[in-house]
Each structure stands twice: as C-alpha cells, then as structure tokens.
Scaffold this motif. Structure first.
Motif, PDB file in Angstrom:
ATOM      1  N   ARG A  42     -31.716 -27.739 -36.121  1.00 11.62           N
ATOM      2  CA  ARG A  42     -31.764 -26.494 -35.093  1.00 11.62           C
ATOM      3  C   ARG A  42     -32.793 -26.229 -33.900  1.00 11.62           C
ATOM      4  O   ARG A  42     -32.863 -25.539 -33.452  1.00 11.62           O
ATOM      5  CB  ARG A  42     -31.685 -25.776 -36.100  1.00 11.62           C
ATOM      6  CG  ARG A  42     -31.141 -25.045 -37.290  1.00 11.62           C
ATOM      7  CD  ARG A  42     -31.723 -23.725 -38.112  1.00 11.62           C
ATOM      8  NE  ARG A  42     -31.867 -22.548 -38.156  1.00 11.62           N
ATOM      9  CZ  ARG A  42     -30.147 -22.331 -37.707  1.00 11.62           C
ATOM     10  NH1 ARG A  42     -29.122 -23.154 -38.221  1.00 11.62           N
ATOM     11  NH2 ARG A  42     -30.089 -20.997 -37.547  1.00 11.62           N
ATOM     12  N   GLU A  43     -33.364 -28.621 -33.806  1.00  9.06           N
ATOM     13  CA  GLU A  43     -33.797 -28.039 -32.465  1.00  9.06           C
ATOM     14  C   GLU A  43     -32.774 -28.860 -31.255  1.00  9.06           C
ATOM     15  O   GLU A  43     -32.268 -30.535 -32.120  1.00  9.06           O
ATOM     16  CB  GLU A  43     -34.451 -29.376 -32.975  1.00  9.06           C
ATOM     17  CG  GLU A  43     -36.022 -28.753 -31.469  1.00  9.06           C
ATOM     18  CD  GLU A  43     -37.111 -29.416 -32.328  1.00  9.06           C
ATOM     19  OE1 GLU A  43     -38.338 -30.061 -31.279  1.00  9.06           O
ATOM     20  OE2 GLU A  43     -37.159 -30.431 -33.218  1.00  9.06           O
ATOM     21  N   TYR A  44     -33.048 -28.481 -30.281  1.00  7.83           N
ATOM     22  CA  TYR A  44     -32.345 -29.296 -29.275  1.00  7.83           C
ATOM     23  C   TYR A  44     -33.091 -29.393 -28.096  1.00  7.83           C
ATOM     24  O   TYR A  44     -34.426 -28.770 -27.416  1.00  7.83           O
ATOM     25  CB  TYR A  44     -31.133 -28.361 -28.778  1.00  7.83           C
ATOM     26  CG  TYR A  44     -30.323 -27.301 -29.738  1.00  7.83           C
ATOM     27  CD1 TYR A  44     -28.599 -28.128 -29.593  1.00  7.83           C
ATOM     28  CD2 TYR A  44     -30.511 -27.167 -30.248  1.00  7.83           C
ATOM     29  CE1 TYR A  44     -28.019 -27.937 -30.609  1.00  7.83           C
ATOM     30  CE2 TYR A  44     -29.441 -26.576 -31.820  1.00  7.83           C
ATOM     31  CZ  TYR A  44     -28.172 -26.870 -31.478  1.00  7.83           C
ATOM     32  OH  TYR A  44     -27.408 -27.067 -32.458  1.00  7.83           O
ATOM     33  N   THR A  78     -34.773 -23.838 -31.608  1.00  5.67           N
ATOM     34  CA  THR A  78     -35.379 -23.970 -30.945  1.00  5.67           C
ATOM     35  C   THR A  78     -34.953 -24.795 -29.145  1.00  5.67           C
ATOM     36  O   THR A  78     -34.716 -25.765 -29.635  1.00  5.67           O
ATOM     37  CB  THR A  78     -36.566 -24.107 -30.477  1.00  5.67           C
ATOM     38  OG1 THR A  78     -36.865 -22.885 -31.761  1.00  5.67           O
ATOM     39  CG2 THR A  78     -37.143 -24.037 -28.974  1.00  5.67           C
ATOM     40  N   VAL A 133     -41.389 -29.777 -26.871  1.00  8.94           N
ATOM     41  CA  VAL A 133     -41.108 -29.443 -28.215  1.00  8.94           C
ATOM     42  C   VAL A 133     -42.650 -29.745 -29.367  1.00  8.94           C
ATOM     43  O   VAL A 133     -42.681 -29.220 -29.959  1.00  8.94           O
ATOM     44  CB  VAL A 133     -40.473 -31.441 -29.006  1.00  8.94           C
ATOM     45  CG1 VAL A 133     -40.290 -32.011 -29.841  1.00  8.94           C
ATOM     46  CG2 VAL A 133     -39.281 -32.027 -27.798  1.00  8.94           C
ATOM     47  N   SER A 151     -42.383 -21.654 -32.997  1.00  8.94           N
ATOM     48  CA  SER A 151     -40.668 -21.456 -34.380  1.00  8.94           C
ATOM     49  C   SER A 151     -41.113 -21.423 -35.664  1.00  8.94           C
ATOM     50  O   SER A 151     -41.628 -22.303 -35.486  1.00  8.94           O
ATOM     51  CB  SER A 151     -39.980 -22.504 -34.015  1.00  8.94           C
ATOM     52  OG  SER A 151     -39.546 -22.842 -31.962  1.00  8.94           O
ATOM     53  N   SER A 205     -38.361 -22.929 -25.423  1.00 10.40           N
ATOM     54  CA  SER A 205     -39.616 -23.689 -25.000  1.00 10.40           C
ATOM     55  C   SER A 205     -39.621 -24.349 -23.851  1.00 10.40           C
ATOM     56  O   SER A 205     -39.056 -25.519 -23.341  1.00 10.40           O
ATOM     57  CB  SER A 205     -40.237 -24.969 -26.118  1.00 10.40           C
ATOM     58  OG  SER A 205     -41.989 -25.910 -26.748  1.00 10.40           O
ATOM     59  N   SER A 251     -42.756 -26.727 -29.220  1.00  8.70           N
ATOM     60  CA  SER A 251     -42.090 -25.896 -29.877  1.00  8.70           C
ATOM     61  C   SER A 251     -42.181 -25.942 -31.290  1.00  8.70           C
ATOM     62  O   SER A 251     -42.062 -24.399 -32.127  1.00  8.70           O
ATOM     63  CB  SER A 251     -40.053 -26.181 -29.849  1.00  8.70           C
ATOM     64  OG  SER A 251     -39.537 -25.926 -31.384  1.00  8.70           O
ATOM     65  N   SER A 252     -42.550 -26.667 -32.034  1.00 10.37           N
ATOM     66  CA  SER A 252     -42.820 -27.159 -33.700  1.00 10.37           C
ATOM     67  C   SER A 252     -43.905 -25.984 -33.951  1.00 10.37           C
ATOM     68  O   SER A 252     -44.171 -25.355 -35.200  1.00 10.37           O
ATOM     69  CB  SER A 252     -43.556 -28.352 -33.455  1.00 10.37           C
ATOM     70  OG  SER A 252     -44.359 -28.631 -33.254  1.00 10.37           O
ATOM     71  N   THR A 279     -35.675 -26.328 -26.208  1.00  7.74           N
ATOM     72  CA  THR A 279     -36.600 -27.102 -25.065  1.00  7.74           C
ATOM     73  C   THR A 279     -36.543 -27.613 -24.115  1.00  7.74           C
ATOM     74  O   THR A 279     -35.214 -28.210 -23.553  1.00  7.74           O
ATOM     75  CB  THR A 279     -37.466 -28.160 -25.825  1.00  7.74           C
ATOM     76  OG1 THR A 279     -38.144 -27.628 -27.162  1.00  7.74           O
ATOM     77  CG2 THR A 279     -38.723 -28.799 -24.924  1.00  7.74           C
TER      78      THR A 279
END
Length: 462
Positions: free
Chosen positions: A97-99, A406, A393, A400, A253, A396-397, A408
C-alpha cells in the motif's frame, strides 16, 4: 478567475497579470480570489483523462479568458510532450500500500520541470502576445535553477538570472545550471546559504521601482503558476491508484523545504480531491515540523544534510497557508508577517494548532535515517530513492497508520545526488544526459551575499 494578495493591498488581477507580478506589490503572495469546488461528477470525468488533458482542465479553471483554450492546449503539449515517460508523472508501487509518484522524467530529472517547463513556455507566450521583455530572477537550493534555465534558455524576449548558494548544491545540480552558455542566461554563485539567496530575491522584488524598471518576473514558487502546475499531479496520482479499486482516502508524503509542493496538495484537497493526510517530510532543518507539532514557526541553526534541496529555514510559500489558516483575513496575515520580521518567530494559539494538525502530519528525518531508508528500500523493493524522496518515505512510515495508502512524491532522480547515494555503498549508472555534463565547461560568477552586489550584476545583465 482573479487573484488577490495575502496582505490585502493588491486589487483583484487576472491570471497573466498575476504571473507577471510574481511577488505581490504589497509584499504578500498571490492567491485565487476563490478556490474552485469540484463535484463528484467532475472528479469522475477527470479520472479518465491523460495527464495533458487533465492539466488543461485544471488550468482552465484559474485562467478564465486570459488564454484561449486552443492556445492553452498547445502550451501544455509543448511543456510535457518531451518528458521521458508518456504518463509524465507515473506512479510506482514499492510496497503493498505504498507508492512513489515519479516527478523526475523532465529534462533536468527533477520535479521542478513539471512547473517550470510550463511557466517557461507561458512566459514566452506572454512575451509574444504583449510584445514585452521578460527578465526572470530566481533563487535555487538546487533544482529550480536548472529547471528554470532549461525552460527559457534561448527564448527570444526572455533573460534569466539564477542565484544559488556557492558550494551548497550537489555537483550535478551545479553542472546542470552552469554548463549552459546561452546569452540570455546568468548564473550567480552566492556566498551564503539558500535562505540568503531567497531573502535577496524577495527584497529586490519588494523594491517596486527596481522591479518595474527591470521588468523583473519571478520563477520561484512565489509565482502562483508554479503552485497550479504542481496541483495537477496530485489529482493524476490519486486517479491512477483509485483505478486499482482502492477507494480509501490516500495520503501524500511530501519532501518539503519551501512549502510550495505540499501547498499544491493542500490546494487540491480544498478543491475537493479526497486526500487523507498530507505528511510534511523535512530533514534536520525542521522548522516546519516544529510548526505542525508545536505551533511555533522559528528558524533554527542551519544544517547541511544529505538532502540539500531541503536545507531551508524560511519557507517562501508558508504565508499562503497562513492566509487560509486565518480564514482569508489579510490583516491577520500582515500582522503575523510583520511580527515575524521584527521578532523572528510566529506562535499560533491552540485552536489554530488544532486546525494545522487536522491539515498536516509532519516528521523530521535525520541524516542517518535518510541513508538507512535508501538502503532499506533498495534491498526490499529493488528501487533506488534519491535522499529527498527517502525523507518522504521515512516520514510516511512514521506518520501513516497500518492499512493506509500513502504516495510519496519522488522529487528527483537519484543520479542528481550521487554524493549521498555513495554513502550507502550503492553504485548507480548515470543517465547519459547527466554523464555528459562532467565534460562541459562551467559559466558562473561568484558574488557576495549582499543586495547591492546582486543588484549591480542585474544592472549589467538586464
């Protein structure tokens, strides 16, 4: 659509006049008189558009009748058709779920190309339409300068002078600016840091007689066109992920120094894009993180970091956010900015801090944490981050929640910051366009950090 100043002493002006004014003549920043509100039907229609068409639709809301639609389409096409990826700003997954949103496919491998290719073409258009000379003055912490120069080099009727802090940009950033030898380009390497360069720019623009005599125009993110161009890719990224069947709110982010890129996301959210959190990622120059967490805006000790484009203490777009935080009250903004000028700090009350924390989350990333993040993502996802994106990033960690999506903003190609990348033990292959820079001669003038010295150079050049 008309534009007004955050300080209330500039009458409503149209889009073209607003980009020509740059910094408002009363010292404030220009904002739209009203923010367009998008219906769900409009968002649905926009979600089906390719990048260029989406940009046309968004720009048209703010330009009114200033630029005919066919001319606008041509400007947008000329600005983005040369990008190395057909999507212009593609989205890449680096986790479940991280882009990352890749913003570095323009000519100088940095996110600034997205706004400055458009603004450069826009200035060329205005120069032709109005038969006027345009003299651009800007400051850079690294990427804006190269992107701005690339956007206007060789264009008839336009000259550009860029200030950068001597020795405080990456080697590739320096080469991208200073290997350009067009007659309409002047590079000034200033003794000091980026905040010194930015202060000089703002003070010269605030001298209205000097500004008008030299036809000075702004290329920095104080120019509202920069913000509008950056707003487009928030919509585009949201729509690309939503196509995958993800209907939850999406966080962004944003590696942040001057507050312009994240303000563009804030504007998109106010227009109606269902953004979740806007995560403000800073480095060890963390004045903005302190504002979000404590409600205190006060420059601290300047620190050189592995993410030099974010080594900024005074965020030039911050005033735009204050304008909306204080319910579009120009008198309140004027008082706050006057207080900042005399006291060097702004402190907001508890109720305003609650609003800030509803609008943003924030996290300041340490130098070692930045490098650790580059190594971790490379090992786990085989994706190489530049140090600014790594800050995003990392933030974000930290900010989130589990299960949240999320994105970035990947603000630069890692080749632009190889000095930092090498510290992780990672070797990379430069794109051929960047490799070729090291064989070219450089053209720049070293100057002191005073207004008078810069003004003298401008008198000769303009």
């Amino acid at each position: 659509m008309n534009f007004i100043s955050t300080r209330g002493n500039v009458g409503a002006i149209g889009f073209i006049d607003s980009i020509l004014m740059g910094l408002a003549d009363d010292g404030g920043l220009l904002v739209p008189a009203q923010i367009p509100q998008l219906s769900q039907d409009t968002l649905t229609q926009w979600s089906k558009l390719p990048y260029e068409e989406l940009a046309v639709e968004l720009f048209a809301l703010y330009m009114g009748d200033d630029i005919p639609r066919d001319d606008l389409k041509a400007l947008v096409h000329d600005s983005y058709s040369t990008f190395r990826d057909p999507e212009v700003t593609p989205v890449r997954a680096i986790g479940d779920r991280e882009y990352v949103l890749e913003l570095f496919h323009g000519p100088t491998f940095a996110f600034k190309d997205i706004a400055l290719q458009f603004l450069g073409n826009l200035y060329g258009y205005v120069s032709r339409q109005r038969g006027t000379v345009i003299n651009i003055l800007g400051a850079t912490s690294g990427d804006t300068g190269a992107s701005a120069i690339e956007g206007v080099r060789g264009k008839e009727g336009i000259r550009i002078c860029i200030l950068h802090p001597n020795g405080k940009v990456s080697k590739v950033q320096e080469l991208q600016m200073t290997t350009v030898h067009d007659e309409n380009v002047l590079n000034l390497s200033v003794e000091g840091n980026f905040d010194d360069c930015q202060r000089i720019i703002k003070e010269l623009f605030a001298d209205v007689e000097f500004k008008q005599r030299h036809h000075l125009r702004a290329i920095n993110s104080i120019n509202i066109a920069r913000i509008l161009a950056q707003t487009v890719y928030y919509f585009y990224a949201y729509f690309q992920i939503a196509k995958d069947g993800r209907d939850a709110k999406i966080n962004f982010s944003v590696p942040t120094g001057n507050f312009g890129d994240i303000f563009a996301g804030y504007l998109a959210k106010k227009m109606g894009l269902p953004i979740g959190k806007l995560i403000l990622a800073t480095n060890e120059n963390n004045i903005l993180e302190r504002f979000v967490t404590e409600g205190v805006y006060e420059p601290g000790e300047f620190r050189s970091t592995h993410s030099p484009s974010m080594d900024i203490q005074i965020a030039s777009n911050f005033e735009r956010y204050l304008y909306y935080l204080y319910m579009e009250d120009p008198q309140a903004v004027t008082e706050l900015m006057n207080r900042f000028k005399t006291e060097g700090r702004i402190v907001i009350p508890a109720d305003k801090l609650q609003t800030v924390q509803a609008d943003f989350a924030a996290y300041g990333v340490g130098n070692d944490e930045c490098l650790d993040t580059i190594g971790k993502v490379k090992r786990e996802s085989d994706y190489l981050l530049d140090p600014h994106t790594a800050c995003g990033v990392a933030a974000s960690s930290k900010r989130s929640e589990s299960g949240e999506i999320t994105v970035t903003l990947a603000t630069a190609h890692p080749a632009k910051f190889d000095e930092s990348i090498r510290l992780t033990g990672i070797e990379q292959q430069f794109p051929e366009q960047i490799e070729a820079l090291f064989e070219k001669p450089q053209y720049q003038t070293l100057v002191g950090g005073s207004n008078a010295e810069i003004a003298e150079q401008l008198e000769k050049f303009f």
